[in-house]
Design a protein around this motif. Structure first.
Motif, PDB file in Angstrom:
ATOM      1  N   ILE A 111      67.044  -0.376  19.316  1.00 38.47           N
ATOM      2  CA  ILE A 111      65.925  -0.913  19.275  1.00 38.47           C
ATOM      3  C   ILE A 111      64.981  -0.286  20.451  1.00 38.47           C
ATOM      4  CG2 ILE A 111      64.188  -2.826  19.657  1.00 38.47           C
ATOM      5  CD1 ILE A 111      67.020  -4.520  18.242  1.00 38.47           C
ATOM      6  N   VAL A 112      65.383  -0.325  21.551  1.00 38.08           N
ATOM      7  CA  VAL A 112      64.778   0.195  22.817  1.00 38.08           C
ATOM      8  C   VAL A 112      64.212   1.883  22.679  1.00 38.08           C
ATOM      9  CG1 VAL A 112      65.098   1.084  25.243  1.00 38.08           C
ATOM     10  CG2 VAL A 112      65.820  -0.998  24.449  1.00 38.08           C
ATOM     11  N   ALA A 113      65.334   2.657  21.950  1.00 40.67           N
ATOM     12  CA  ALA A 113      64.998   3.903  21.562  1.00 40.67           C
ATOM     13  C   ALA A 113      63.963   4.071  20.712  1.00 40.67           C
ATOM     14  CB  ALA A 113      66.242   4.770  20.943  1.00 40.67           C
ATOM     15  N   ASP A 114      63.965   3.032  19.663  1.00 43.49           N
ATOM     16  CA  ASP A 114      62.869   3.189  18.692  1.00 43.49           C
ATOM     17  C   ASP A 114      61.565   2.873  19.242  1.00 43.49           C
ATOM     18  OD1 ASP A 114      62.178   3.335  15.971  1.00 43.49           O
ATOM     19  OD2 ASP A 114      61.767   1.195  15.983  1.00 43.49           O
ATOM     20  N   VAL A 115      61.620   1.784  20.189  1.00 40.88           N
ATOM     21  CA  VAL A 115      60.283   1.647  20.767  1.00 40.88           C
ATOM     22  C   VAL A 115      59.765   2.808  21.678  1.00 40.88           C
ATOM     23  CG1 VAL A 115      59.386   0.274  22.763  1.00 40.88           C
ATOM     24  CG2 VAL A 115      60.676  -1.032  20.965  1.00 40.88           C
ATOM     25  N   LEU A 116      60.557   3.299  22.516  1.00 42.64           N
ATOM     26  CA  LEU A 116      60.181   4.464  23.453  1.00 42.64           C
ATOM     27  C   LEU A 116      59.588   5.686  22.475  1.00 42.64           C
ATOM     28  CD1 LEU A 116      63.018   4.543  26.173  1.00 42.64           C
ATOM     29  CD2 LEU A 116      60.789   3.216  25.954  1.00 42.64           C
ATOM     30  N   ALA A 117      60.393   5.980  21.085  1.00 47.47           N
ATOM     31  CA  ALA A 117      60.035   7.002  20.546  1.00 47.47           C
ATOM     32  C   ALA A 117      58.494   6.766  19.999  1.00 47.47           C
ATOM     33  CB  ALA A 117      61.160   7.128  19.098  1.00 47.47           C
ATOM     34  N   LYS A 118      58.122   5.553  19.566  1.00 49.32           N
ATOM     35  CA  LYS A 118      56.855   5.194  18.917  1.00 49.32           C
ATOM     36  C   LYS A 118      55.895   5.199  20.048  1.00 49.32           C
ATOM     37  CE  LYS A 118      58.111   2.375  15.055  1.00 49.32           C
ATOM     38  NZ  LYS A 118      58.945   1.015  15.001  1.00 49.32           N
ATOM     39  N   ASN A 119      56.283   5.316  21.307  1.00 46.38           N
ATOM     40  CA  ASN A 119      55.258   5.282  22.452  1.00 46.38           C
ATOM     41  C   ASN A 119      55.532   6.394  23.449  1.00 46.38           C
ATOM     42  OD1 ASN A 119      53.918   2.313  22.187  1.00 46.38           O
ATOM     43  ND2 ASN A 119      56.005   2.081  22.050  1.00 46.38           N
ATOM     44  N   ASP A 120      55.451   7.509  23.003  1.00 40.08           N
ATOM     45  CA  ASP A 120      55.822   8.618  23.636  1.00 40.08           C
ATOM     46  C   ASP A 120      54.765   9.094  24.748  1.00 40.08           C
ATOM     47  OD1 ASP A 120      54.414   9.553  21.903  1.00 40.08           O
ATOM     48  OD2 ASP A 120      55.495  11.647  21.383  1.00 40.08           O
ATOM     49  N   ALA A 121      53.406   8.778  24.475  1.00 39.38           N
ATOM     50  CA  ALA A 121      52.387   9.039  25.518  1.00 39.38           C
ATOM     51  C   ALA A 121      52.747   8.119  26.798  1.00 39.38           C
ATOM     52  CB  ALA A 121      51.206   8.626  24.763  1.00 39.38           C
ATOM     53  N   THR A 163      55.518   9.242  28.839  1.00 38.34           N
ATOM     54  CA  THR A 163      55.196  10.381  29.696  1.00 38.34           C
ATOM     55  C   THR A 163      54.371   9.673  30.987  1.00 38.34           C
ATOM     56  OG1 THR A 163      54.757  11.619  27.791  1.00 38.34           O
ATOM     57  CG2 THR A 163      54.029  12.653  29.805  1.00 38.34           C
ATOM     58  N   GLU A 164      53.470   9.065  30.736  1.00 38.61           N
ATOM     59  CA  GLU A 164      52.651   8.336  31.718  1.00 38.61           C
ATOM     60  C   GLU A 164      53.773   7.549  32.825  1.00 38.61           C
ATOM     61  OE1 GLU A 164      49.345   5.715  31.050  1.00 38.61           O
ATOM     62  OE2 GLU A 164      49.234   6.670  29.134  1.00 38.61           O
ATOM     63  N   TYR A 165      54.714   6.804  32.229  1.00 40.17           N
ATOM     64  CA  TYR A 165      55.382   6.045  32.928  1.00 40.17           C
ATOM     65  C   TYR A 165      56.439   7.112  34.086  1.00 40.17           C
ATOM     66  CZ  TYR A 165      59.525   3.517  34.476  1.00 40.17           C
ATOM     67  OH  TYR A 165      60.388   2.724  35.356  1.00 40.17           O
ATOM     68  N   LYS A 166      56.589   8.330  33.278  1.00 40.13           N
ATOM     69  CA  LYS A 166      57.655   9.341  34.067  1.00 40.13           C
ATOM     70  C   LYS A 166      56.755   9.936  35.334  1.00 40.13           C
ATOM     71  CE  LYS A 166      61.279   9.841  30.875  1.00 40.13           C
ATOM     72  NZ  LYS A 166      61.789  10.827  29.760  1.00 40.13           N
ATOM     73  N   ALA A 167      55.345  10.044  34.887  1.00 44.54           N
ATOM     74  CA  ALA A 167      54.433  10.516  35.891  1.00 44.54           C
ATOM     75  C   ALA A 167      54.092   9.427  37.148  1.00 44.54           C
ATOM     76  CB  ALA A 167      53.177  10.911  35.223  1.00 44.54           C
ATOM     77  N   LYS A 180      53.519   5.938  36.694  1.00 48.26           N
ATOM     78  CA  LYS A 180      52.922   4.684  36.316  1.00 48.26           C
ATOM     79  C   LYS A 180      54.061   3.521  35.963  1.00 48.26           C
ATOM     80  CE  LYS A 180      48.741   2.902  34.029  1.00 48.26           C
ATOM     81  NZ  LYS A 180      47.771   3.289  32.625  1.00 48.26           N
ATOM     82  N   ASP A 181      54.610   3.055  37.011  1.00 50.82           N
ATOM     83  CA  ASP A 181      55.657   2.193  37.153  1.00 50.82           C
ATOM     84  C   ASP A 181      55.281   0.845  36.400  1.00 50.82           C
ATOM     85  OD1 ASP A 181      56.885   3.960  38.538  1.00 50.82           O
ATOM     86  OD2 ASP A 181      56.949   2.722  40.446  1.00 50.82           O
ATOM     87  N   LYS A 182      54.075   0.413  36.482  1.00 50.24           N
ATOM     88  CA  LYS A 182      53.696  -0.710  36.030  1.00 50.24           C
ATOM     89  C   LYS A 182      53.697  -0.865  34.258  1.00 50.24           C
ATOM     90  CE  LYS A 182      49.460  -0.924  37.471  1.00 50.24           C
ATOM     91  NZ  LYS A 182      48.041  -1.340  37.542  1.00 50.24           N
ATOM     92  N   LEU A 183      53.906   0.387  33.717  1.00 51.88           N
ATOM     93  CA  LEU A 183      54.167   0.258  32.058  1.00 51.88           C
ATOM     94  C   LEU A 183      55.567  -0.430  31.857  1.00 51.88           C
ATOM     95  CD1 LEU A 183      52.689   3.950  31.123  1.00 51.88           C
ATOM     96  CD2 LEU A 183      51.965   1.354  30.499  1.00 51.88           C
ATOM     97  N   PHE A 184      56.488  -0.584  32.910  1.00 54.84           N
ATOM     98  CA  PHE A 184      57.945  -1.103  32.433  1.00 54.84           C
ATOM     99  C   PHE A 184      57.690  -2.361  31.885  1.00 54.84           C
ATOM    100  CE2 PHE A 184      61.755  -3.003  33.307  1.00 54.84           C
ATOM    101  CZ  PHE A 184      62.677  -1.795  32.797  1.00 54.84           C
ATOM    102  N   ARG A 195      67.890   2.831  32.045  1.00 51.88           N
ATOM    103  CA  ARG A 195      68.653   3.685  31.714  1.00 51.88           C
ATOM    104  C   ARG A 195      67.975   4.809  30.762  1.00 51.88           C
ATOM    105  NH1 ARG A 195      74.158   1.349  29.523  1.00 51.88           N
ATOM    106  NH2 ARG A 195      74.608   0.387  31.398  1.00 51.88           N
ATOM    107  N   LEU A 196      67.417   4.300  29.670  1.00 53.16           N
ATOM    108  CA  LEU A 196      66.812   5.284  28.750  1.00 53.16           C
ATOM    109  C   LEU A 196      65.802   6.056  29.342  1.00 53.16           C
ATOM    110  CD1 LEU A 196      67.385   3.954  25.139  1.00 53.16           C
ATOM    111  CD2 LEU A 196      68.813   5.195  26.482  1.00 53.16           C
ATOM    112  N   LEU A 197      64.650   5.195  30.095  1.00 54.20           N
ATOM    113  CA  LEU A 197      63.585   6.126  30.660  1.00 54.20           C
ATOM    114  C   LEU A 197      63.884   6.809  32.020  1.00 54.20           C
ATOM    115  CD1 LEU A 197      61.122   2.730  30.728  1.00 54.20           C
ATOM    116  CD2 LEU A 197      60.800   4.823  29.914  1.00 54.20           C
ATOM    117  N   ASN A 198      65.133   6.592  32.698  1.00 53.00           N
ATOM    118  CA  ASN A 198      65.434   7.428  33.764  1.00 53.00           C
ATOM    119  C   ASN A 198      66.267   8.523  33.139  1.00 53.00           C
ATOM    120  OD1 ASN A 198      63.924   6.036  35.254  1.00 53.00           O
ATOM    121  ND2 ASN A 198      65.434   4.656  35.755  1.00 53.00           N
TER     122      ASN A 198
END
Ligand code: ADP
Ligand code: MG
Length: 492
Positions: free
Chosen positions: A438-448, A451-455, A457-461, A487-490
């Motif tokens: 489910i997590v992978a599915d959510v991340l795939a649907k919100n790839d923009a 990207t912001e998070y990885k740049a 923007k921690d608050k998006l967690f 795990r998946l985000l990092n």
């Protein structure tokens, strides 16, 4: 002293001084000096013996259980017990007093000085000293409103045992006076010595009020008789304070007098002044021997006292980590503590369980009870079912959020929390593979957003957690969801 309790007059600030005299009806099957019954609500004049009706030549016989109740009360209020006390006659004429005197203890009361700790809303405590407690008989009741031209007398109450408790003038605000009565009522109900039912007249207060400039000597007081609710007590005090301040500031002075409270107007009015007051001509009742209490009996009664509210608060705070205020809310009514302790034995997690369970009692349960104006003994959710619900939370079978829904079903539909969780499919998902999908599915649907998070923007967690929980209808185990998301985000 804090200034918050002071009253502002035209000419400066005033402090109120309050002392209470409280009549508490003793819980006992029969009266203080006769075998007649005491139950409330019986037909008029059906619970009257020849002693209570003042037949000539009748002799009073002291009811030992009433004495023991008064001793229990004294011990519960940290009072000295006088091993030698005596009954006096208080002489006056009144149609509902067939003997022409009331048997009381004027010179030598059974119970001596003591103290009560009063809990205040700012979290502080105030000690109010008790001057003494004595035993006396109640009078009968005159009924004037049943007939236009007759008065009736009901002697059922005549001779019922009362404890009269007199405080020192230690209270300085309406809150202190009201909370003193609350605390006293709570302790008496724990002890089982008075049922504390103010509406039925089992507890009645005479309120002594005076005002003074802060730091001055006590002023002259008035006494307002027979106030039978906390709200009326507040109104009577406020009214007296304003009246006395205005009187003094306009050049007059307070007269020591007895006043009556009128509940419909919220006012007090003069009943009799000190000059008009009766001379009761107290003298020792020749029909009764002095009352002697042995140390062994006092010790026995002391040992059989139940755990009282202050002791319970201390225990709940030290063993369960409750906040003092929350513990006070739990113990105030005996029935609430009984509910709490009944479920406590079923709590599996002895570390965090009791505190969580306490929070649910004062939060969710009280909320549901208040909504329907029910007492805790009428709760639609039993203590053991509520405890089981807490166990489901601490066992990670459901989240606290889902537990609120389960509680709602328990309240409206009945049933155990386990069966509700089972039948409605509310079990928490902890399976890592299932959650990872489910997590992978959510991340795939919100790839923009990823990207912001990885740049940076921690608050998006929090946003991702919310999306996963939504996808899982709130049933994902929060810790596992957090762990896998990280795990998946990092990219681990
Ligand atoms: P009395 O002997 O006239 O009955 P007590 O000294 O026994 O008077 O007091 C009766 C009650 O009045 C007690 O509850 C006491 O605390 C209270 N009291 C006494 N003096 C004052 C005062 N100045 N202001 C308010 N209350 C008072
Ligand atoms: Mg007095």
């Amino acid at each position: 002293m804090s200034n918050t309790n002071l009253y502002k007059g035209e000419t400066g600030e005033w402090e109120v001084v309050i002392g209470l005299e409280i009549h508490a009806q003793v819980v006992s099957k029969s009266k203080l000096f006769s075998g007649a019954a005491t139950a409330f609500g019986a037909d008029p004049n059906t619970q009257v013996s020849l002693v209570d009706s003042g037949f000539p030549g009748m002799l009073p016989v002291l009811n030992r259980e009433c004495v023991r109740q008064a001793i229990r009360t004294g011990l519960g209020l940290n009072c000295e017990i006088n091993k030698w006390s005596r009954f006096d006659r208080k002489n006056y004429f009144y149609p509902d007093l067939p003997n022409g005197y009331q048997i009381s203890q004027f010179y030598h009361p059974l119970v001596g000085p003591g103290k009560v700790l009063v809990d205040l809303s700012d979290g502080s405590q105030k000690e109010v000293r008790i001057h003494h407690i004595h035993l006396e008989q109640d009078a009968g009741k005159s009924i004037h409103d049943l007939s236009p031209d007759k008065s009736y007398i009901d002697l059922n109450r005549a001779g019922v045992a009362l404890m009269e408790l007199v405080t020192e003038p230690d209270m300085r605000s309406v809150e202190e006076a009201q909370n003193f009565v609350k605390k006293l009522r709570s302790i008496l109900r724990y002890l089982g010595t008075c049922d504390g039912n103010m509406e039925e007249g089992s507890m009645r207060c005479d309120i002594n009020v005076s005002v003074r400039r802060p730091g001055d000597e006590y002023g002259t007081r008035t006494e307002t008789k027979n106030v039978n609710s906390l709200r009326f007590m507040g109104q009577a005090i406020e009214y007296e304070v304003q009246r006395q301040i205005e009187l003094i500031e306009s050049g007059g002075s307070v007269v020591q007098e007895t006043r009556l409270f009128d509940p419909t107007k919220g006012e007090t009015r003069s009943m009799r002044t000190k000059e008009e007051s009766n001379d009761y001509r107290y003298f020792p009742d020749p029909d009764l021997l002095p009352l002697i209490v042995e140390q062994a009996e006092i010790d026995e009664l002391r040992e059989s006292l139940p755990e009282l509210p202050d002791e319970k608060v201390n225990r709940y705070v030290t063993t369960f980590g409750l906040k003092p205020y929350d513990a006070q809310v739990l113990v105030m009514e005996k029935e609430t503590t009984q509910y709490f302790e009944a479920g406590l034995t079923d709590i599996k997690n002895k570390k965090e369980g009791p505190k969580l369970y306490a929070n649910w009692v004062t939060g969710e349960l009280f909320g549901a009870l208040n909504k329907e104006s029910l007492g805790v003994t009428e709760s639609k959710v039993s203590a053991s079912h509520l405890a089981s619900l807490i166990n489901l939370i601490t066992d990670n079978i459901i989240s606290g959020k889902i537990a609120k829904d389960v509680f709602g079903y328990m309240w409206t539909e009945g049933g155990s929390p386990e069966s509700i969780v089972e039948s409605k499919g509310l079990k928490q998902v902890t399976d890592e593979d299932e959650i990872r999908t489910i997590v992978a599915d959510v991340l795939a649907k919100n790839d923009a957003k990823v990207t912001e998070y990885k740049a940076g923007k921690d608050k998006l967690f929090g946003f991702f957690v919310g999306q996963v929980m939504k996808a899982m209808q709130g049933k994902g185990n929060p810790e596992v969801v957090n762990m896998i998301l990280k795990r998946l985000l990092n990219d681990e």
